[in-house]
Design a protein around this motif. Structure first.
Motif, PDB file in Angstrom:
ATOM      1  N   GLY A  92       0.788  -1.220   0.000  1.00  0.00           N
ATOM      2  CA  GLY A  92       0.000   0.000   0.000  1.00  0.00           C
ATOM      3  C   GLY A  92       0.825   1.277   0.000  1.00  0.00           C
ATOM      4  N   ASP A  93       2.121   1.147   0.260  1.00  0.00           N
ATOM      5  CA  ASP A  93       2.990   2.313   0.284  1.00  0.00           C
ATOM      6  C   ASP A  93       3.513   2.584  -1.126  1.00  0.00           C
ATOM      7  N   PRO A  94       3.211   3.754  -1.712  1.00  0.00           N
ATOM      8  CA  PRO A  94       3.605   4.027  -3.100  1.00  0.00           C
ATOM      9  C   PRO A  94       5.105   3.940  -3.351  1.00  0.00           C
ATOM     10  N   GLU A  95       5.927   4.445  -2.418  1.00  0.00           N
ATOM     11  CA  GLU A  95       7.377   4.399  -2.614  1.00  0.00           C
ATOM     12  C   GLU A  95       7.885   2.963  -2.574  1.00  0.00           C
ATOM     13  N   ALA A  96       7.373   2.176  -1.631  1.00  0.00           N
ATOM     14  CA  ALA A  96       7.772   0.769  -1.551  1.00  0.00           C
ATOM     15  C   ALA A  96       7.286   0.009  -2.780  1.00  0.00           C
ATOM     16  N   ALA A  97       6.092   0.370  -3.272  1.00  0.00           N
ATOM     17  CA  ALA A  97       5.560  -0.273  -4.475  1.00  0.00           C
ATOM     18  C   ALA A  97       6.445   0.033  -5.682  1.00  0.00           C
ATOM     19  N   ASP A  98       6.955   1.263  -5.763  1.00  0.00           N
ATOM     20  CA  ASP A  98       7.865   1.632  -6.852  1.00  0.00           C
ATOM     21  C   ASP A  98       9.133   0.775  -6.809  1.00  0.00           C
ATOM     22  N   LYS A  99       9.669   0.572  -5.613  1.00  0.00           N
ATOM     23  CA  LYS A  99      10.870  -0.260  -5.466  1.00  0.00           C
ATOM     24  C   LYS A  99      10.584  -1.698  -5.893  1.00  0.00           C
ATOM     25  N   ALA A 100       9.429  -2.212  -5.489  1.00  0.00           N
ATOM     26  CA  ALA A 100       9.063  -3.574  -5.861  1.00  0.00           C
ATOM     27  C   ALA A 100       8.888  -3.697  -7.373  1.00  0.00           C
ATOM     28  N   TRP A 101       8.303  -2.658  -7.966  1.00  0.00           N
ATOM     29  CA  TRP A 101       8.085  -2.648  -9.417  1.00  0.00           C
ATOM     30  C   TRP A 101       9.422  -2.678 -10.156  1.00  0.00           C
ATOM     31  N   LYS A 102      10.359  -1.840  -9.718  1.00  0.00           N
ATOM     32  CA  LYS A 102      11.684  -1.800 -10.342  1.00  0.00           C
ATOM     33  C   LYS A 102      12.415  -3.133 -10.157  1.00  0.00           C
ATOM     34  N   ARG A 103      12.225  -3.741  -8.995  1.00  0.00           N
ATOM     35  CA  ARG A 103      12.859  -5.040  -8.740  1.00  0.00           C
ATOM     36  C   ARG A 103      12.321  -6.095  -9.700  1.00  0.00           C
ATOM     37  N   MET A 104      11.018  -6.095  -9.921  1.00  0.00           N
ATOM     38  CA  MET A 104      10.419  -7.059 -10.835  1.00  0.00           C
ATOM     39  C   MET A 104      10.910  -6.841 -12.268  1.00  0.00           C
ATOM     40  N   LEU A 105      11.019  -5.568 -12.681  1.00  0.00           N
ATOM     41  CA  LEU A 105      11.524  -5.269 -14.023  1.00  0.00           C
ATOM     42  C   LEU A 105      12.960  -5.741 -14.170  1.00  0.00           C
ATOM     43  N   GLN A 106      13.759  -5.529 -13.122  1.00  0.00           N
ATOM     44  CA  GLN A 106      15.155  -5.955 -13.165  1.00  0.00           C
ATOM     45  C   GLN A 106      15.256  -7.470 -13.254  1.00  0.00           C
ATOM     46  N   GLU A 107      14.419  -8.160 -12.471  1.00  0.00           N
ATOM     47  CA  GLU A 107      14.439  -9.616 -12.501  1.00  0.00           C
ATOM     48  C   GLU A 107      13.991 -10.140 -13.860  1.00  0.00           C
ATOM     49  N   SER A 108      13.010  -9.456 -14.462  1.00  0.00           N
ATOM     50  CA  SER A 108      12.538  -9.863 -15.776  1.00  0.00           C
ATOM     51  C   SER A 108      13.641  -9.703 -16.823  1.00  0.00           C
ATOM     52  N   LYS A 109      14.355  -8.557 -16.770  1.00  0.00           N
ATOM     53  CA  LYS A 109      15.459  -8.331 -17.708  1.00  0.00           C
ATOM     54  C   LYS A 109      16.585  -9.340 -17.487  1.00  0.00           C
ATOM     55  N   SER A 110      16.875  -9.634 -16.213  1.00  0.00           N
ATOM     56  CA  SER A 110      17.934 -10.602 -15.904  1.00  0.00           C
ATOM     57  C   SER A 110      17.572 -11.980 -16.421  1.00  0.00           C
ATOM     58  N   SER A 111      16.273 -12.326 -16.293  1.00  0.00           N
ATOM     59  CA  SER A 111      15.812 -13.628 -16.776  1.00  0.00           C
ATOM     60  C   SER A 111      15.936 -13.719 -18.294  1.00  0.00           C
ATOM     61  N   GLU A 112      15.553 -12.637 -18.983  1.00  0.00           N
ATOM     62  CA  GLU A 112      15.657 -12.620 -20.442  1.00  0.00           C
ATOM     63  C   GLU A 112      17.112 -12.683 -20.879  1.00  0.00           C
ATOM     64  N   ALA A 113      17.975 -11.967 -20.152  1.00  0.00           N
ATOM     65  CA  ALA A 113      19.401 -11.984 -20.476  1.00  0.00           C
ATOM     66  C   ALA A 113      19.996 -13.365 -20.256  1.00  0.00           C
ATOM     67  N   SER A 114      19.524 -14.036 -19.185  1.00  0.00           N
ATOM     68  CA  SER A 114      20.017 -15.381 -18.885  1.00  0.00           C
ATOM     69  C   SER A 114      19.633 -16.361 -19.978  1.00  0.00           C
ATOM     70  N   ILE A 115      18.389 -16.242 -20.473  1.00  0.00           N
ATOM     71  CA  ILE A 115      17.935 -17.122 -21.549  1.00  0.00           C
ATOM     72  C   ILE A 115      18.752 -16.881 -22.819  1.00  0.00           C
ATOM     73  N   SER A 116      18.969 -15.592 -23.112  1.00  0.00           N
ATOM     74  CA  SER A 116      19.754 -15.233 -24.293  1.00  0.00           C
ATOM     75  C   SER A 116      21.182 -15.726 -24.158  1.00  0.00           C
ATOM     76  N   SER A 117      21.736 -15.597 -22.954  1.00  0.00           N
ATOM     77  CA  SER A 117      23.103 -16.041 -22.707  1.00  0.00           C
ATOM     78  C   SER A 117      23.235 -17.545 -22.867  1.00  0.00           C
ATOM     79  N   SER A 118      22.234 -18.296 -22.397  1.00  0.00           N
ATOM     80  CA  SER A 118      22.300 -19.751 -22.491  1.00  0.00           C
ATOM     81  C   SER A 118      22.227 -20.209 -23.943  1.00  0.00           C
ATOM     82  N   LYS A 119      21.482 -19.438 -24.768  1.00  0.00           N
ATOM     83  CA  LYS A 119      21.397 -19.779 -26.190  1.00  0.00           C
ATOM     84  C   LYS A 119      22.728 -19.528 -26.892  1.00  0.00           C
ATOM     85  N   ASP A 120      23.416 -18.448 -26.458  1.00  0.00           N
ATOM     86  CA  ASP A 120      24.682 -18.093 -27.090  1.00  0.00           C
ATOM     87  C   ASP A 120      25.858 -18.901 -26.568  1.00  0.00           C
ATOM     88  N   SER A 121      25.701 -19.508 -25.401  1.00  0.00           N
ATOM     89  CA  SER A 121      26.828 -20.194 -24.764  1.00  0.00           C
ATOM     90  C   SER A 121      27.343 -21.358 -25.589  1.00  0.00           C
TER      91      SER A 121
END
Length: 358
Positions: free
Chosen positions: A264-293
């Motif tokens: 319910g806290d907007p600032e904490a929600a922003d942090k959680a949102w950014k964390r999810m975006l970062q995890e999503s990008k990391s996951s996509e990068a990991s998949i791409s990396s495994s394909k290139d490995s």
């Protein structure tokens, strides 16, 4: 001489919004909560491990604790000092819950950990509130409790609700009588009050309590796009749960609840949102990396993974809780219709809310 490591203490768990049991937690950390329980609930958690999909929808179980018996306390008192192993920082359990006559305490994942201002809704599922062990007096009492409530008409009931309104920096804590007062016509308003506390409150103010913070600081409400994402996530999880439970007839859940949580806290929600975006990008990068490995001869050439944030923050969560009257090996040949009806109504209510979010 004062010990450098103060003895931890059991304190009341402030995140509880419903239920009769007194939940506890250590004052030194918030990783888990301690709940008095019967053998039925312990067995349910143990057997749930055989169902990996379902296991992700319930609190993680860390084991059990129990208070020592008088005989064991006497043994510890009279035993030679060198034969007693003392674990520093281990508090003793408080007196057992004599009302429920329980002997064990189950250690469960604290579902509010990672939230700054958690908004919580406990939604009791099903039309049957007693199991086969209940005597006639208990059955009559539970049937009376269900009469003229949404349990009887919809297969679900609000058991408790606590919502943070960032615009006023206050919590709205809804009484047990609030859930019992709701009808099929007014239950949608309760869902909107949960999701939009800044613009929707019940007309009967006697059914909830407003608790301000000691240092009030008004803020913007949680943005609409984040609340839409949260509701979409709830719906997606509920559809998956409903399908799995419908196809698992030997699972019997009586008196269990859905626990909805969001930040319910907007600032904490922003942090959680950014964390999810970062995890999503990391996951996509990991998949791409495994394909290139496969094209790399030297494993040292692989890119380094970006570190995750140290602090866990969450935007929302949805779990099934309360399994004191649940069992895996029931004699049911098809799933309880009242339970499925409750899940279906919960899904539809959230879909309706999605169209009305402001």
């Amino acid at each position: 001489m004062t010990s450098p490591h103060p003895q931890p203490q059991w304190i009341r768990y402030e995140g509880q919004v419903a239920g009769h049991d007194r939940l506890l937690q250590l004052d030194t950390n918030d990783v888990m909560v301690i709940k008095p329980c019967h053998a039925t609930e312990l067995v349910f958690y143990e057997e749930a491990q055989a169902y990996p999909t379902f296991y992700t929808w319930i609190p993680e179980c860390y084991g059990t604790l129990r208070a020592s018996t008088p005989a064991e306390q006497q043994l510890l008192t009279t035993a030679p000092q060198e034969s007693v192993v003392s674990l520093p920082g281990t508090p003793s359990l408080p007196p057992l819950d004599s009302q429920n006559n329980t002997e064990n305490h189950i250690c469960l994942e604290n579902l509010l950990r990672g939230f700054t201002r958690p908004c919580v809704l406990d939604l009791k599922l099903g039309k049957t509130l007693y199991d086969s062990r209940a005597n006639e007096a208990k059955k009559a009492k539970m049937q009376l409790n269900a009469q003229n409530t949404t349990t009887e008409s919809m297969g679900l009931r609000v058991s408790g609700m606590k919502v943070y309104d960032a615009t006023e920096d206050v919590y709205h804590i809804y009484k047990k009588s609030f859930g019992r007062s709701l009808t099929q016509e007014t239950l949608p308003d309760a869902f909107m009050a949960f999701l939009c506390p800044f613009s929707h409150t019940p007309s009967n103010t006697g059914l909830f309590e407003t608790v301000p913070n000691s240092n009030p600081s008004k803020n913007r409400p949680l943005p609409k796009n984040k609340r839409e994402w949260i509701v979409d996530r709830y719906i997606s999880d509920l559809v998956e749960m409903q399908d799995w439970i419908a196809n698992t007839p030997h699972l019997e859940m009586i008196g269990s609840s859905l626990l909805f949580v969001y930040e319910g806290d907007p600032e904490a929600a922003d942090k959680a949102w950014k964390r999810m975006l970062q995890e999503s990008k990391s996951s996509e990068a990991s998949i791409s990396s495994s394909k290139d490995s496969s094209d790399r001869d030297d494993p040292e050439e692989a890119p380094l993974e970006e570190e995750s944030p140290e602090e866990d923050t969450y935007l929302c969560d949805l779990r099934l809780i309360d399994f004191g009257h649940a069992q895996w090996q029931s004699q049911q040949t098809e799933q309880d219709k009242g339970l499925l009806e409750g899940l279906n109504h919960a899904i539809q209510l959230l879909k309706d809310c999605l169209l009305k979010l402001d």
